[in-house]
Motif scaffolding. Structure first.
Motif, mmCIF file in Angstrom:
data_model
loop_
_atom_site.group_PDB
_atom_site.id
_atom_site.type_symbol
_atom_site.label_atom_id
_atom_site.label_comp_id
_atom_site.label_asym_id
_atom_site.label_seq_id
_atom_site.Cartn_x
_atom_site.Cartn_y
_atom_site.Cartn_z
ATOM 1 N N LYS A 38 44.285 28.714 40.722
ATOM 2 C CA LYS A 38 42.833 28.781 40.550
ATOM 3 C C LYS A 38 42.167 27.950 41.633
ATOM 4 O O LYS A 38 42.506 26.788 41.820
ATOM 5 C CB LYS A 38 42.414 28.268 39.171
ATOM 6 N N LEU A 39 41.207 28.567 42.301
ATOM 7 C CA LEU A 39 40.479 27.906 43.375
ATOM 8 C C LEU A 39 39.018 27.765 42.978
ATOM 9 O O LEU A 39 38.366 28.757 42.633
ATOM 10 C CB LEU A 39 40.583 28.731 44.659
ATOM 11 N N LEU A 64 36.741 35.826 51.475
ATOM 12 C CA LEU A 64 37.464 34.847 50.667
ATOM 13 C C LEU A 64 37.874 35.460 49.336
ATOM 14 O O LEU A 64 39.025 35.320 48.905
ATOM 15 C CB LEU A 64 36.609 33.600 50.446
ATOM 16 N N ALA A 65 36.960 36.164 48.687
ATOM 17 C CA ALA A 65 37.280 36.813 47.407
ATOM 18 C C ALA A 65 38.402 37.834 47.585
ATOM 19 O O ALA A 65 39.329 37.897 46.767
ATOM 20 C CB ALA A 65 36.036 37.477 46.834
ATOM 21 N N MET A 80 41.653 36.011 47.910
ATOM 22 C CA MET A 80 42.043 35.417 46.633
ATOM 23 C C MET A 80 42.660 36.469 45.715
ATOM 24 O O MET A 80 43.703 36.228 45.108
ATOM 25 C CB MET A 80 40.837 34.739 45.978
ATOM 26 N N ARG A 138 46.123 37.467 46.802
ATOM 27 C CA ARG A 138 47.114 36.426 46.545
ATOM 28 C C ARG A 138 47.222 36.052 45.070
ATOM 29 O O ARG A 138 47.994 35.167 44.707
ATOM 30 C CB ARG A 138 46.779 35.190 47.372
ATOM 31 N N ILE A 147 44.908 34.618 43.182
ATOM 32 C CA ILE A 147 44.231 33.353 42.917
ATOM 33 C C ILE A 147 42.942 33.637 42.143
ATOM 34 O O ILE A 147 42.125 34.445 42.573
ATOM 35 C CB ILE A 147 43.895 32.609 44.228
ATOM 36 N N ASP A 148 42.780 32.993 41.010
ATOM 37 C CA ASP A 148 41.567 33.143 40.197
ATOM 38 C C ASP A 148 40.434 32.293 40.764
ATOM 39 O O ASP A 148 40.670 31.251 41.374
ATOM 40 C CB ASP A 148 41.826 32.702 38.754
ATOM 41 N N LEU A 149 39.213 32.726 40.521
ATOM 42 C CA LEU A 149 38.017 32.014 40.952
ATOM 43 C C LEU A 149 37.488 31.119 39.839
ATOM 44 O O LEU A 149 37.304 31.568 38.704
ATOM 45 C CB LEU A 149 36.926 33.021 41.345
ATOM 46 N N MET A 206 35.117 39.429 43.475
ATOM 47 C CA MET A 206 36.347 39.166 42.718
ATOM 48 C C MET A 206 36.496 40.173 41.588
ATOM 49 O O MET A 206 37.564 40.768 41.415
ATOM 50 C CB MET A 206 36.322 37.746 42.137
ATOM 51 N N GLY A 220 39.919 40.763 40.190
ATOM 52 C CA GLY A 220 40.278 39.352 40.045
ATOM 53 C C GLY A 220 39.677 38.738 38.800
ATOM 54 O O GLY A 220 38.805 39.321 38.148
ATOM 55 N N LEU A 250 42.550 28.880 53.186
ATOM 56 C CA LEU A 250 43.627 29.015 52.204
ATOM 57 C C LEU A 250 44.934 28.438 52.740
ATOM 58 O O LEU A 250 45.685 27.789 51.999
ATOM 59 C CB LEU A 250 43.804 30.476 51.799
#
Length: 189
Positions: A3-4, A25-26, A29, A32, A34-36, A53, A58, A173
């Motif tokens: 989580k970022l 960026l979204a 994420m 990869r 990666i949750d926001l 996202m 996402g 990242l």
């Protein structure tokens, strides 16, 4: 990094490159897994990154003061929305949820979030890395000022190195991954 936390403006700013960076960026994420974690708003760069996202499948965890929910600026499409009492509680919850932090361009709220995360790191409350996404040299002035703070004896060189700068979402990242790996090896973050 699962989580970022993304700190960013509730306005889009004047340069379209800011929104482009939020979208990129979204995208990265989601690619990869990666949750926001973010401030829970639907406006500005905050809304852009959250919308992208969600559009890409996402997960989005928004943390927003109840006063902002009451004036209808909360993003109602979040995977999970955490209404909190105030900004202090918002920052604490975002820090709890996130593994790292990145700052897109933003105003005083973004700066407040960044400096509180950095201060809490310095006090040992967490060891999570953070990076400024320097879209269009947006953060150059702050970066230079932090050098002044260090040269004047108010910030150690090691602490200064913690404030990373990246020219692209990819670089941000990568730097956060490297910092997290160093932290797992016992280096101070």
């Amino acid at each position: 990094m699962a989580k970022l936390a993304v700190y960013c403006g509730s306005k889009p700013g004047v340069d379209p490159a800011y929104a482009d960076a939020a979208v990129r960026l979204a995208d990265l994420m989601v690619e990869r897994g990666i949750d926001l974690v973010y401030g829970g708003g639907k406006l500005g760069l905050m809304g852009i990154v959250a919308d992208r996202m969600l559009e890409k499948g996402g997960k989005v965890f928004g943390v927003i003061p109840q006063a902002l929910v009451d004036v209808e600026v909360a993003h109602t499409g979040c995977t999970e929305l955490y209404p909190v009492a105030d900004m202090h509680e918002r920052k604490a919850k975002m820090t709890e949820l996130a593994d790292a932090f990145v700052c897109l361009p933003g105003g005083i709220g973004t700066l407040d979030e960044l400096f509180e995360a950095w201060t809490w790191n310095a006090l040992g409350y967490h060891s999570k890395p953070f990076c400024l996404l320097n879209v269009g040299a947006f953060w150059d002035g702050l970066d230079g000022f932090m050098d002044t703070v260090m040269r004047q004896g108010f910030l150690s060189e090691d602490r200064r190195k913690q404030l990373m700068l990246a020219a692209s979402p990819e670089e941000a990242l990568k730097k956060l991954d490297e910092a997290a790996a160093n932290a797992s090896e016992g280096m101070v973050w």
